[in-house]
Design a protein around this motif. Sequence first.
Motif, PDB file in Angstrom:
ATOM      1  N   THR A  11      26.572  94.726 -16.478  1.00  0.00           N
ATOM      2  CA  THR A  11      27.449  95.639 -17.219  1.00  0.00           C
ATOM      3  C   THR A  11      28.737  94.964 -17.677  1.00  0.00           C
ATOM      4  O   THR A  11      29.707  95.636 -18.020  1.00  0.00           O
ATOM      5  CB  THR A  11      27.793  96.860 -16.348  1.00  0.00           C
ATOM      6  N   ASP A  14      29.843  96.052 -21.265  1.00  0.00           N
ATOM      7  CA  ASP A  14      29.662  97.460 -21.630  1.00  0.00           C
ATOM      8  C   ASP A  14      30.990  98.183 -21.778  1.00  0.00           C
ATOM      9  O   ASP A  14      31.934  97.943 -21.027  1.00  0.00           O
ATOM     10  CB  ASP A  14      28.823  98.190 -20.577  1.00  0.00           C
ATOM     11  N   THR A  15      31.028  99.088 -22.733  1.00  0.00           N
ATOM     12  CA  THR A  15      32.138 100.025 -22.846  1.00  0.00           C
ATOM     13  C   THR A  15      31.821 101.214 -21.947  1.00  0.00           C
ATOM     14  O   THR A  15      30.707 101.324 -21.417  1.00  0.00           O
ATOM     15  CB  THR A  15      32.295 100.524 -24.294  1.00  0.00           C
ATOM     16  N   LYS A  16      32.751 102.095 -21.789  1.00  0.00           N
ATOM     17  CA  LYS A  16      32.512 103.294 -20.978  1.00  0.00           C
ATOM     18  C   LYS A  16      31.316 104.073 -21.527  1.00  0.00           C
ATOM     19  O   LYS A  16      30.451 104.511 -20.779  1.00  0.00           O
ATOM     20  CB  LYS A  16      33.768 104.170 -20.975  1.00  0.00           C
ATOM     21  N   ARG A  17      31.250 104.208 -22.848  1.00  0.00           N
ATOM     22  CA  ARG A  17      30.156 104.961 -23.476  1.00  0.00           C
ATOM     23  C   ARG A  17      28.811 104.253 -23.313  1.00  0.00           C
ATOM     24  O   ARG A  17      27.812 104.873 -22.955  1.00  0.00           O
ATOM     25  CB  ARG A  17      30.463 105.184 -24.948  1.00  0.00           C
ATOM     26  N   SER A  18      28.773 102.942 -23.565  1.00  0.00           N
ATOM     27  CA  SER A  18      27.500 102.230 -23.462  1.00  0.00           C
ATOM     28  C   SER A  18      27.027 102.169 -22.005  1.00  0.00           C
ATOM     29  O   SER A  18      25.825 102.220 -21.741  1.00  0.00           O
ATOM     30  CB  SER A  18      27.586 100.829 -24.067  1.00  0.00           C
ATOM     31  N   LEU A  19      27.946 102.081 -21.049  1.00  0.00           N
ATOM     32  CA  LEU A  19      27.574 102.099 -19.640  1.00  0.00           C
ATOM     33  C   LEU A  19      26.961 103.434 -19.261  1.00  0.00           C
ATOM     34  O   LEU A  19      25.940 103.485 -18.577  1.00  0.00           O
ATOM     35  CB  LEU A  19      28.793 101.801 -18.764  1.00  0.00           C
ATOM     36  N   LYS A  20      27.564 104.530 -19.722  1.00  0.00           N
ATOM     37  CA  LYS A  20      27.010 105.862 -19.448  1.00  0.00           C
ATOM     38  C   LYS A  20      25.611 105.992 -20.027  1.00  0.00           C
ATOM     39  O   LYS A  20      24.693 106.473 -19.357  1.00  0.00           O
ATOM     40  CB  LYS A  20      27.918 106.950 -20.017  1.00  0.00           C
ATOM     41  N   GLU A  21      25.414 105.546 -21.257  1.00  0.00           N
ATOM     42  CA  GLU A  21      24.099 105.643 -21.895  1.00  0.00           C
ATOM     43  C   GLU A  21      23.065 104.793 -21.158  1.00  0.00           C
ATOM     44  O   GLU A  21      21.929 105.210 -20.957  1.00  0.00           O
ATOM     45  CB  GLU A  21      24.189 105.218 -23.359  1.00  0.00           C
ATOM     46  N   LYS A  22      23.470 103.606 -20.729  1.00  0.00           N
ATOM     47  CA  LYS A  22      22.564 102.711 -19.996  1.00  0.00           C
ATOM     48  C   LYS A  22      22.168 103.334 -18.657  1.00  0.00           C
ATOM     49  O   LYS A  22      20.994 103.338 -18.287  1.00  0.00           O
ATOM     50  CB  LYS A  22      23.255 101.365 -19.778  1.00  0.00           C
ATOM     51  N   CYS A  23      23.146 103.875 -17.931  1.00  0.00           N
ATOM     52  CA  CYS A  23      22.863 104.505 -16.629  1.00  0.00           C
ATOM     53  C   CYS A  23      21.991 105.745 -16.786  1.00  0.00           C
ATOM     54  O   CYS A  23      21.041 105.940 -16.022  1.00  0.00           O
ATOM     55  CB  CYS A  23      24.165 104.852 -15.917  1.00  0.00           C
ATOM     56  N   ASP A  24      22.294 106.585 -17.774  1.00  0.00           N
ATOM     57  CA  ASP A  24      21.483 107.776 -18.026  1.00  0.00           C
ATOM     58  C   ASP A  24      20.038 107.397 -18.325  1.00  0.00           C
ATOM     59  O   ASP A  24      19.100 108.032 -17.828  1.00  0.00           O
ATOM     60  CB  ASP A  24      22.044 108.596 -19.197  1.00  0.00           C
TER      61      ASP A  24
END
Length: 59
Positions: A11, A14-24
């Motif tokens: 990670t 990753d930005t906050k948004r891309s990290l959230k999308e990756k985790c989801d």
Amino acid sequence: MWEYKTEIVNTLFDTKRSLKEKCDAILNKYANEGWEFVNIQCTDIGGCMKIFVFKREKK
């Protein structure tokens, strides 16, 4: 008896948004395959990594 699966994600960039999308995406993928989320471990080894741990009843 249980079987376990780990998913390791880098990670570092990753930005906050891309990290959230990756985790989801990871959580939804394994949930659809019958895996139950157990734990997440964050580490700075080799950048920044998240280690997801899942379990399900052994077939």
